[in-house]
Design a protein around this motif. Structure first.
Motif, PDB file in Angstrom:
ATOM      1  N   GLU A  54       0.806  -1.222   0.000  1.00  0.00           N
ATOM      2  CA  GLU A  54       0.000   0.000   0.000  1.00  0.00           C
ATOM      3  C   GLU A  54       0.842   1.277   0.000  1.00  0.00           C
ATOM      4  O   GLU A  54       0.392   2.314  -0.494  1.00  0.00           O
ATOM      5  N   HIS A  55       2.025   1.234   0.572  1.00  0.00           N
ATOM      6  CA  HIS A  55       2.842   2.457   0.672  1.00  0.00           C
ATOM      7  C   HIS A  55       3.981   2.422  -0.334  1.00  0.00           C
ATOM      8  O   HIS A  55       4.203   1.423  -1.034  1.00  0.00           O
ATOM      9  N   GLY A  56       4.694   3.522  -0.387  1.00  0.00           N
ATOM     10  CA  GLY A  56       5.851   3.610  -1.268  1.00  0.00           C
ATOM     11  C   GLY A  56       7.081   3.040  -0.603  1.00  0.00           C
ATOM     12  O   GLY A  56       7.008   2.140   0.247  1.00  0.00           O
ATOM     13  N   ALA A  57       8.242   3.589  -0.966  1.00  0.00           N
ATOM     14  CA  ALA A  57       9.493   3.089  -0.405  1.00  0.00           C
ATOM     15  C   ALA A  57       9.544   3.263   1.105  1.00  0.00           C
ATOM     16  O   ALA A  57      10.137   2.457   1.828  1.00  0.00           O
ATOM     17  N   ILE A  58       8.907   4.350   1.596  1.00  0.00           N
ATOM     18  CA  ILE A  58       8.870   4.636   3.022  1.00  0.00           C
ATOM     19  C   ILE A  58       7.414   4.699   3.459  1.00  0.00           C
ATOM     20  O   ILE A  58       6.580   5.321   2.797  1.00  0.00           O
TER      21      ILE A  58
ATOM     22  N   ILE B  87      10.030  -3.266   4.150  1.00  0.00           N
ATOM     23  CA  ILE B  87      10.766  -4.372   3.538  1.00  0.00           C
ATOM     24  C   ILE B  87      11.709  -3.845   2.470  1.00  0.00           C
ATOM     25  O   ILE B  87      12.848  -4.325   2.334  1.00  0.00           O
ATOM     26  N   THR B  88      11.305  -2.834   1.742  1.00  0.00           N
ATOM     27  CA  THR B  88      12.182  -2.217   0.735  1.00  0.00           C
ATOM     28  C   THR B  88      13.438  -1.670   1.387  1.00  0.00           C
ATOM     29  O   THR B  88      14.559  -1.883   0.890  1.00  0.00           O
ATOM     30  N   GLN B  89      13.274  -0.970   2.497  1.00  0.00           N
ATOM     31  CA  GLN B  89      14.425  -0.409   3.200  1.00  0.00           C
ATOM     32  C   GLN B  89      15.342  -1.513   3.727  1.00  0.00           C
ATOM     33  O   GLN B  89      16.568  -1.372   3.718  1.00  0.00           O
ATOM     34  N   GLN B  90      14.764  -2.597   4.196  1.00  0.00           N
ATOM     35  CA  GLN B  90      15.577  -3.696   4.707  1.00  0.00           C
ATOM     36  C   GLN B  90      16.392  -4.348   3.589  1.00  0.00           C
ATOM     37  O   GLN B  90      17.555  -4.716   3.794  1.00  0.00           O
TER      38      GLN B  90
ATOM     39  N   TYR C  17      13.942   4.460  -2.719  1.00  0.00           N
ATOM     40  CA  TYR C  17      13.158   5.089  -3.799  1.00  0.00           C
ATOM     41  C   TYR C  17      13.604   4.549  -5.153  1.00  0.00           C
ATOM     42  O   TYR C  17      12.785   4.200  -6.006  1.00  0.00           O
ATOM     43  N   ARG C  18      14.930   4.459  -5.348  1.00  0.00           N
ATOM     44  CA  ARG C  18      15.469   3.917  -6.602  1.00  0.00           C
ATOM     45  C   ARG C  18      14.981   2.490  -6.833  1.00  0.00           C
ATOM     46  O   ARG C  18      14.584   2.115  -7.944  1.00  0.00           O
ATOM     47  N   LEU C  19      15.012   1.692  -5.761  1.00  0.00           N
ATOM     48  CA  LEU C  19      14.624   0.290  -5.879  1.00  0.00           C
ATOM     49  C   LEU C  19      13.158   0.169  -6.305  1.00  0.00           C
ATOM     50  O   LEU C  19      12.818  -0.639  -7.180  1.00  0.00           O
TER      51      LEU C  19
ATOM     52  N   TYR D 205      11.868  -1.781  -9.665  1.00  0.00           N
ATOM     53  CA  TYR D 205      11.365  -3.135  -9.448  1.00  0.00           C
ATOM     54  C   TYR D 205       9.938  -3.092  -8.903  1.00  0.00           C
ATOM     55  O   TYR D 205       9.563  -2.181  -8.153  1.00  0.00           O
ATOM     56  N   ALA D 206       9.161  -4.113  -9.251  1.00  0.00           N
ATOM     57  CA  ALA D 206       7.803  -4.246  -8.731  1.00  0.00           C
ATOM     58  C   ALA D 206       7.851  -4.721  -7.284  1.00  0.00           C
ATOM     59  O   ALA D 206       8.855  -5.275  -6.820  1.00  0.00           O
ATOM     60  N   LYS D 207       6.747  -4.534  -6.578  1.00  0.00           N
ATOM     61  CA  LYS D 207       6.673  -4.940  -5.182  1.00  0.00           C
ATOM     62  C   LYS D 207       6.954  -6.442  -5.024  1.00  0.00           C
ATOM     63  O   LYS D 207       7.659  -6.862  -4.104  1.00  0.00           O
ATOM     64  N   ASP D 208       6.389  -7.262  -5.918  1.00  0.00           N
ATOM     65  CA  ASP D 208       6.627  -8.705  -5.833  1.00  0.00           C
ATOM     66  C   ASP D 208       8.105  -9.035  -5.956  1.00  0.00           C
ATOM     67  O   ASP D 208       8.624  -9.922  -5.263  1.00  0.00           O
ATOM     68  N   ASP D 209       8.788  -8.319  -6.843  1.00  0.00           N
ATOM     69  CA  ASP D 209      10.220  -8.561  -7.038  1.00  0.00           C
ATOM     70  C   ASP D 209      11.000  -8.215  -5.768  1.00  0.00           C
ATOM     71  O   ASP D 209      11.948  -8.921  -5.389  1.00  0.00           O
ATOM     72  N   ILE D 210      10.627  -7.110  -5.132  1.00  0.00           N
ATOM     73  CA  ILE D 210      11.330  -6.683  -3.907  1.00  0.00           C
ATOM     74  C   ILE D 210      11.088  -7.675  -2.782  1.00  0.00           C
ATOM     75  O   ILE D 210      12.013  -8.039  -2.043  1.00  0.00           O
TER      76      ILE D 210
END
Length: 748
Positions: A107-111, A136-139, A163-165, A169-174
């Motif tokens: 539901e949210h962005g990188a942060i 999870i993106t930050q981790q 943010y770059r990630l 990449y899509a959420k599933d990929d991350i």
């Protein structure tokens, strides 16, 4: 006359104008801070590590370099990984992971600013660090590119890279990256690998409790590891189940069923040996790598970073290791044929050793035991063992020279037996004989027990009860932490018993200070590292003056006698080396001797610590179990000297034989041509004691036949008849915390 109403209007207008000005100033300040924040953020972001696809996928091994900057080995973290595609990951597993790590991930962005705000409030009300807000993106970004360092710079870089990630990449990929990159203890990376390792199941076959456990394990992998603490692992799984229920990812019935499921039912049974991540690469370096990891973990620079994560970030570690010496040391330790007799070739026998640079304290080489493997074997070189008579110079002779300024021909009345103060029993020398008036040089060289204890008592009486303890502490041997800080030093510690338990690495550090003029240097393995951002991080180690240079030199000169005729290590020929050192053995309690029918001259530990101006080496030898009739004990002099042969072999191989000797400082002077004293010594003759001025020639030493026994008995009974051995002897020590009934002393 002025209109009062007009004056009030003017006042109101002035106040209004003032508030407008104040508001404007605040707005300008806020804008300035905002702009400054953007500038700072942009600068920090510009210094972020390069965005690397390779780093996102797999951990990068760390490289280890020796003291000559040559690559010696590479550290690969963990066993072979079993990759899982997000499309093949069961919903049960992703639900558990999202519930505990980042429930609003999709539901949210990188942060997650909503979660961030809640964390800020929680940290204000509950204390800093009470709640985190990493997505999870930050981790993923942190594990791939950054460290655990909590600074504004790192947070800015983390935000930028996150943010770059999410842009690329899509959420599933991350989420897939996260599931394959996370650490699960025991060298395990990736959720599928962990499922197979712990439960021998594919992810589709996990029950709810097992899925919850794997989702919660990465938070503190080495704490929640079921093989380490099953109760802690079960509690963590239940916490995840509670979060899954809270977020509506399971029903209450499912929650209750999960909580009541036994997590260990399907746990794969593994011994400590089987928990070893893999057969180690370059096992001859394993002991050294173990110390490297510990020093990195304990350093201020990396103490908040999981060591597995650090070593998976592709760092380069530049060490003080001499690769040739390290290989020589470990290969000789492993070589059972080097040792004589089935007793010393068996798996019951072990040996540990440390070699450091005498001048700098740099850790040159270390062996934690035969066929040492990290994870499944204890590093015996950093494990504490009773030290035997290697403590005599540290607790008795050196404090006497340091504080009383006694000369090397200072004399003490030796006796057949002696009752130490506050002790009702008797102690004896290794040969069960008294030797009359002896100089401290001879008493130390021949490792007599009674003179060492008497001198220890005199130092405490003349200079203060805490003087020996403080001297040891300055050499890194801290008794103040023994017995929860309630320990009292006794005569038994002088003989290496009671709480005189220290590691081979600690003993090497302590003795090196005698060889370098009195400076204690913490034994450093790592010089510096180059991290994933190509920054050099230097390591710092403790260094301080531990004693006067006069004390260091005079003790060294006395300890040279250990390798000379009638010294306790005169068996081994060290011609061509200017070398000093001390031997030691520790024995069994009377109850152990009786229980296992052990010979009276049996010992359980045998030591030697020696040094040249170039290297300081410590060697401990001992047995992993106690068996009947001395089958796993050092019995008699010929077995007590086992570590001495090993010491000779290694030291003669690694030394340069450059003729270097210890430099006599100006604070020391010759006395009577052959003895040493402190220049302008304050030492005074006390007629109430059997002592003499250092400038008098010592009396003729009582002639004693040098057929020595290997045992000293500490009790009130008459000692047994001496057992004849070659012309040599050393002590041992008691090893019992109850000084009213200490163990016997053995000899070499």
């Amino acid at each position: 006359m002025k209109d009062p109403l007009s004056r009030n209007k003017r006042n109101k207008m002035n106040k209004k104008t003032l508030w407008k000005r104040i508001a404007l100033i605040f707005m300008m300040a806020a804008v300035s801070i905002f702009v400054l924040g953007i500038v700072v953020f942009a600068y920090f972001a510009s210094t972020a590590p390069a965005f690397s696809v390779e780093k996102l996928k797999d951990p990068i091994p760390s490289r280890v370099f020796d003291r000559n900057d040559e690559l010696v080995t590479t550290i690969y973290q963990g066993i072979e990984r079993e990759y899982i595609d997000i499309t093949d990951t069961p919903e049960l597993v992703t639900d558990a992971v999202l519930a505990v790590e980042d429930n609003r991930f999709y539901e949210h962005g990188a942060i997650d600013f909503k979660r961030l705000g809640g964390a800020v409030i929680s940290n204000i009300t509950g204390g800093f660090g009470s709640q985190g807000a990493s997505t999870i993106t930050q981790q993923v970004v942190k594990r791939a590119f950054l460290t655990e360092e909590k600074t504004i710079k790192r947070k800015a870089q983390e935000a930028y890279l996150s943010y770059r990630l999410e842009q690329e990449y899509a959420k599933d990929d991350i989420l897939e990256m996260y599931l394959n990159k996370i650490y699960y203890s025991d060298g395990i990376y990736g959720v599928r690998t962990a499922s197979l390792y712990y439960f021998d199941k594919e992810l589709d076959d996990l029950n709810l409790k097992e899925a919850a456990y794997l989702a919660g394990l990465p938070n503190l992998p080495n704490v929640y590891n079921l093989y380490v603490d099953a109760e802690a692992g079960n509690k963590r799984a239940n916490q995840v189940l509670a979060l899954m229920l809270h977020h509506g990812r399971i029903t209450e019935d499912e929650y209750n069923e999960g909580v009541n499921t036994d997590l260990t039912t399907n746990l794969v049974a593994r011994s400590d040996e089987e928990r070893s991540s893999t057969e180690p690469k370059d096992p001859q370096y394993a002991s050294y790598i173990n110390v490297v990891k510990q020093q990195l973990e304990q350093s201020d620079e990396f103490k908040n970073i999981d060591i597995s994560e650090l070593l998976s970030s592709g760092i380069d570690i530049y060490t003080n290791m001499d690769a040739n010496i390290q290989r020589t040391l470990q290969n000789t330790v492993n070589d059972k044929d080097f040792f004589y007799g089935d007793k010393f070739k068996s798996d019951d026998f072990n040996i540990a050793s440390s070699i450091i640079d005498t001048q700098s304290g740099a850790l040159i080489a270390i062996s934690g035991g035969r066929d040492y493997q990290e994870v499944v074997k204890e590093n015996l070189a950093i494990t504490q063992h009773n030290t035997g008579s290697t403590m005599k110079p540290i607790l008795s002779y050196a404090p006497a020279i340091e504080n009383m300024e006694v000369p090397t021909n200072y004399t003490i009345q030796d006796e057949y037996e002696y009752s130490p103060k506050h002790f009702e029993g008797k102690i004896y020398n290794y040969d069960n004989q008294g030797h009359g008036t002896v100089t401290i040089r001879d008493a130390l060289r021949k490792s007599y027990n009674i003179p060492a204890v008497k001198l220890f008592e005199e130092v405490r009486e003349e200079s203060g009860d805490n003087v020996p303890e403080q001297f040891a502490k300055d050499l890194g041997l801290d008794y103040s932490k023994k017995s929860d800080g309630n320990y009292t030093l006794s005569f038994n510690d002088v003989l290496g018993g009671n709480e005189s338990r220290f590691s081979p690495l600690q003993m090497a550090q302590a003795y090196a200070a005698f060889g370098n003029g009195g400076t204690f240097n913490e034994a450093g393995a790592v010089r510096y590292i180059i991290n994933s951002e190509n920054e050099q991080v230097d390591m710092e180690y403790e260094s301080h003056e531990a004693m006067k240079d006069s004390t260091a030199y005079m003790i060294t000169d006395m300890l040279k006698g250990t390798f000379q005729p009638y010294g306790s290590a005169d068996y081994i020929n060290m011609n061509g080396l200017n070398i000093a050192g001390k031997t030691g053995t520790t024995s069994y309690s009377e109850s152990m001797l009786a229980e296992y029918n052990l010979p009276s001259n049996a010992a359980k530990d045998a030591w030697i610590v020696g040094y040249t101006p170039e290297y300081t080496m410590s060697v401990w030898t001992g047995f992993t179990s106690t068996k009947k009739d001395g089958a796993t004990s050092f019995v008699g002099t010929q077995e007590h000297i086992t570590p001495q042969w090993f010491f000779q072999n290694i030291m003669t191989q690694i030394s340069t034989y450059n003729g270097q000797d210890f430099t006599m400082p100006e604070s020391v002077t010759w006395v009577g041509g052959q003895e040493l004293g402190v220049v302008n010594s304050s030492f005074q003759f006390n007629p109430n004691r059997i002592r003499r001025y250092y400038y008098e020639a010592p009396e003729e030493e009582t002639e004693v036949e040098e057929d020595n026994t290997d045992e000293e008995v500490i009790d009130e009974t008459e000692p047994e008849e001496p057992v004849e051995t070659p012309e040599n002897g050393d002590d041992g020590s008691t090893d019992n915390s109850d000084t009213t009934n200490p163990d016997t002393d053995s000899g070499e």
